[in-house]
Design a protein around this motif. Structure first.
Motif, PDB file in Angstrom:
ATOM      1  N   VAL A  92       0.878  -1.172   0.000  1.00 39.44           N
ATOM      2  CA  VAL A  92       0.000   0.000   0.000  1.00 39.44           C
ATOM      3  C   VAL A  92       0.913   1.218   0.000  1.00 39.44           C
ATOM      4  CG1 VAL A  92      -1.747   1.295   1.272  1.00 39.44           C
ATOM      5  CG2 VAL A  92      -1.834  -1.220   1.235  1.00 39.44           C
ATOM      6  N   GLU A  93       0.789   2.022  -1.027  1.00 36.30           N
ATOM      7  CA  GLU A  93       1.747   3.108  -1.233  1.00 36.30           C
ATOM      8  C   GLU A  93       1.055   4.460  -1.325  1.00 36.30           C
ATOM      9  OE1 GLU A  93       4.476   4.080  -1.021  1.00 36.30           O
ATOM     10  OE2 GLU A  93       6.006   2.585  -1.437  1.00 36.30           O
ATOM     11  N   ASP A  94       1.864   5.527  -1.196  1.00 35.16           N
ATOM     12  CA  ASP A  94       1.341   6.864  -1.460  1.00 35.16           C
ATOM     13  C   ASP A  94       1.786   7.280  -2.870  1.00 35.16           C
ATOM     14  OD1 ASP A  94       4.031   7.777  -1.236  1.00 35.16           O
ATOM     15  OD2 ASP A  94       3.781   7.788   0.955  1.00 35.16           O
ATOM     16  N   GLU A  95       1.238   8.393  -3.309  1.00 33.13           N
ATOM     17  CA  GLU A  95       1.510   8.809  -4.684  1.00 33.13           C
ATOM     18  C   GLU A  95       2.947   9.294  -4.866  1.00 33.13           C
ATOM     19  OE1 GLU A  95      -2.018  11.431  -5.286  1.00 33.13           O
ATOM     20  OE2 GLU A  95      -2.367  10.073  -6.973  1.00 33.13           O
ATOM     21  N   ARG A  96       3.541   9.767  -3.785  1.00 26.44           N
ATOM     22  CA  ARG A  96       4.939  10.198  -3.927  1.00 26.44           C
ATOM     23  C   ARG A  96       5.820   9.039  -4.377  1.00 26.44           C
ATOM     24  NH1 ARG A  96       9.520  12.910  -2.917  1.00 26.44           N
ATOM     25  NH2 ARG A  96      11.177  11.717  -1.902  1.00 26.44           N
ATOM     26  N   HIS A  97       5.703   7.885  -3.695  1.00 28.26           N
ATOM     27  CA  HIS A  97       6.600   6.774  -4.017  1.00 28.26           C
ATOM     28  C   HIS A  97       6.194   6.038  -5.281  1.00 28.26           C
ATOM     29  CE1 HIS A  97       7.503   7.507   0.256  1.00 28.26           C
ATOM     30  NE2 HIS A  97       8.737   7.199  -0.131  1.00 28.26           N
ATOM     31  N   ASN A  98       4.880   6.025  -5.560  1.00 29.78           N
ATOM     32  CA  ASN A  98       4.454   5.295  -6.762  1.00 29.78           C
ATOM     33  C   ASN A  98       4.596   6.154  -8.023  1.00 29.78           C
ATOM     34  OD1 ASN A  98       2.967   2.473  -7.120  1.00 29.78           O
ATOM     35  ND2 ASN A  98       2.159   3.854  -8.687  1.00 29.78           N
ATOM     36  N   PHE A  99       4.497   7.501  -7.858  1.00 26.48           N
ATOM     37  CA  PHE A  99       4.505   8.375  -9.041  1.00 26.48           C
ATOM     38  C   PHE A  99       5.458   9.572  -8.936  1.00 26.48           C
ATOM     39  CE2 PHE A  99      -0.062   6.801  -9.022  1.00 26.48           C
ATOM     40  CZ  PHE A  99       0.112   5.877 -10.048  1.00 26.48           C
TER      41      PHE A  99
ATOM     42  N   PRO B  38       4.452  12.738 -13.984  1.00 32.18           N
ATOM     43  CA  PRO B  38       3.667  13.959 -13.721  1.00 32.18           C
ATOM     44  C   PRO B  38       2.190  13.664 -13.475  1.00 32.18           C
ATOM     45  CG  PRO B  38       4.260  13.806 -16.051  1.00 32.18           C
ATOM     46  CD  PRO B  38       4.937  12.661 -15.364  1.00 32.18           C
ATOM     47  N   ASP B  39       1.520  14.673 -12.894  1.00 29.91           N
ATOM     48  CA  ASP B  39       0.109  14.513 -12.513  1.00 29.91           C
ATOM     49  C   ASP B  39      -0.790  14.065 -13.660  1.00 29.91           C
ATOM     50  OD1 ASP B  39       0.459  15.100  -9.913  1.00 29.91           O
ATOM     51  OD2 ASP B  39      -0.094  17.230 -10.060  1.00 29.91           O
ATOM     52  N   ASP B  40      -0.472  14.547 -14.868  1.00 32.49           N
ATOM     53  CA  ASP B  40      -1.367  14.251 -15.985  1.00 32.49           C
ATOM     54  C   ASP B  40      -0.953  12.984 -16.756  1.00 32.49           C
ATOM     55  OD1 ASP B  40       0.956  15.185 -17.006  1.00 32.49           O
ATOM     56  OD2 ASP B  40       0.059  16.727 -18.308  1.00 32.49           O
ATOM     57  N   HIS B  41       0.001  12.242 -16.199  1.00 28.94           N
ATOM     58  CA  HIS B  41       0.462  11.033 -16.909  1.00 28.94           C
ATOM     59  C   HIS B  41      -0.639   9.972 -16.909  1.00 28.94           C
ATOM     60  CE1 HIS B  41       2.882   7.501 -17.942  1.00 28.94           C
ATOM     61  NE2 HIS B  41       3.768   8.356 -18.413  1.00 28.94           N
ATOM     62  N   PRO B  42      -0.848   9.298 -18.053  1.00 29.69           N
ATOM     63  CA  PRO B  42      -1.924   8.294 -18.120  1.00 29.69           C
ATOM     64  C   PRO B  42      -1.781   7.155 -17.102  1.00 29.69           C
ATOM     65  CG  PRO B  42      -0.610   8.351 -20.161  1.00 29.69           C
ATOM     66  CD  PRO B  42      -0.207   9.526 -19.350  1.00 29.69           C
ATOM     67  N   ALA B  43      -0.521   6.888 -16.671  1.00 27.66           N
ATOM     68  CA  ALA B  43      -0.331   5.804 -15.694  1.00 27.66           C
ATOM     69  C   ALA B  43      -0.994   6.112 -14.359  1.00 27.66           C
ATOM     70  CB  ALA B  43       1.159   5.542 -15.480  1.00 27.66           C
ATOM     71  N   ARG B  44      -1.347   7.388 -14.133  1.00 27.01           N
ATOM     72  CA  ARG B  44      -1.965   7.754 -12.845  1.00 27.01           C
ATOM     73  C   ARG B  44      -3.484   7.687 -12.891  1.00 27.01           C
ATOM     74  NH1 ARG B  44       2.061  12.032 -10.111  1.00 27.01           N
ATOM     75  NH2 ARG B  44       0.525  11.855  -8.454  1.00 27.01           N
ATOM     76  N   ASP B  45      -4.027   7.391 -14.052  1.00 28.02           N
ATOM     77  CA  ASP B  45      -5.484   7.308 -14.211  1.00 28.02           C
ATOM     78  C   ASP B  45      -6.079   6.368 -13.154  1.00 28.02           C
ATOM     79  OD1 ASP B  45      -8.110   6.681 -15.080  1.00 28.02           O
ATOM     80  OD2 ASP B  45      -7.552   7.205 -17.143  1.00 28.02           O
TER      81      ASP B  45
END
Ligand code: PHE
Length: 349
Positions: free
Chosen positions: A137-144, A150-157
């Motif tokens: 279970v991760e936070d967005e800092r470590h996963n992205f 970046p925030d708009d990257h499709p991998a973050r959808d």
């Protein structure tokens, strides 16, 4: 008694016949009581009749009596031995020592994925890589974020990830999710450790993929990270080649194809030319199999963890583990690895 000698002969004949006819220990015991019983029976009767023998005949008749008694006793002993050895023989015949035991011990088997993990750790351990773990279970800092995604990257959808809406109250870190890649561990290690680092991390990752024979919503990745002074792509290729030769077989070659990942620059897809060592698969020319992504750690990532990209450089790689395991063991469906069907699992004993 008119003629004791005749009575002895009758007794001996009948006793011998009865003993010979006894087919079971019970028969034999009945004959013993009848012919040799001490309190009553034929022997006792004969003994009583000796009282009426004239005094001068007594020594001879007594001797004859004893001899008859001894012979009948010997016949009894012999028959008893015969019956016993017949019984022992029957017991041996009934025991087929070539049959498997009725309740053979089941020895557990190491799950093929667990075995693969151990083998990967063994091989890379010999190349100086320490195995480390990170949270699922991760936070967005470590996963992205720290991985330059970046925030708009499709991998973050949200449709590409398992966000945990109920648990999204991190310590100001934003929402939590099940990690989609083990690259998270690169960040965690570098945050905690000054360079040089040389680690691998093997663990589960989660993606909302449609499940079929080659895709699952959870699978394992092996992440590798080496950062230090003067680390180059030649080191990356050497490590991957040595790893593939150890796991897939001596002749294995590794090739790089250009690719893109936000956290590596340059980025490659690594493939191995595999000759099917161990399974007879793959043919004489071998076949290229995709190992996964790799590349030189992007300077933005080094900066995000407080490393100086002017001083150190590094490489990283991230391989899907199931594919290796399936190829090595001839497993055709990824779902078998998580269904816990003992008929499947037993084959790995
Ligand atoms: N994390 C990437 C993925 O999941 C793989 C990767 C790891 C690529 C490390 C480059 C470096 O696809």
């Amino acid at each position: 008694m008119s003629d004791p000698t005749a009575a002895f002969a009758d007794y001996e004949r009948e006793a011998t016949a009865a003993l010979a006819a006894a087919a079971t220990p019970d028969d034999l015991e009945a004959a013993r009581i009848e012919f040799l019983g001490k309190k009553q029976g034929r022997l006792r009767d004969l003994q009583k009749s000796l009282g009426s023998v004239p005094k001068e005949d007594k020594p001879a008749v007594g001797k004859a009596f004893n001899e008859v008694k001894t012979r009948v006793q010997a016949a009894l002993d012999a028959r008893q031995a015969e019956l016993e050895s017949a019984r022992a023989g029957a017991a041996v015949d009934a025991l087929d020592v070539t049959l498997p035991g009725r309740a053979p011990h089941r020895i557990g088997a190491v799950h093929p994925l667990t075995r693969t993990i151990a083998e990967f750790k063994g091989i890379l351990g010999r190349l100086g890589f320490t195995a480390v773990d990170g949270p699922e279970v991760e936070d967005e800092r470590h996963n992205f974020n720290a991985l330059n995604i970046p925030d708009d990257h499709p991998a973050r959808d949200p449709l590409e990830n398992f966000y945990l809406s109920a648990a999204s109250v991190g310590k100001g870190e934003g929402p939590l999710l099940l990690r989609s890649q083990t690259s998270t561990v690169q960040i965690r290690v570098m945050e905690q450790t000054p360079p040089p680092v040389r680690v691998i991390s093997i663990g589960r990752v989660y993606r909302p993929d449609t499940i079929d024979a080659t895709h699952h919503c959870q699978f394992h990745q092996m992440e590798g990270l080496m950062v230090g002074e003067g680390v180059t792509m030649a080191h990356l290729k050497t490590v991957l080649t040595l790893f593939c030769r150890a796991y897939l077989g001596e002749g294995t070659k590794v090739r790089f194809r250009p690719s893109f990942f936000p956290f590596t620059e340059p980025s490659v897809e690594a493939d191995a030319l595999w000759h099917g060592a161990g399974t007879g698969d793959g043919g004489a020319e071998g076949r290229w199999l995709e190992l996964g992504g790799a590349g030189m750690v992007d300077p933005n990532v080094l900066e995000a963890v407080g490393y100086d990209p002017e001083k150190v450089s590094g490489f990283a790689f991230g391989f899907g583990m199931e594919r290796f395991c399936m190829m090595r063991h001839g497993i055709s469906d990824i779902r078998l690895l998580t269904e816990n069907d003992v008929r499947f699992l037993r084959q790995f004993g």
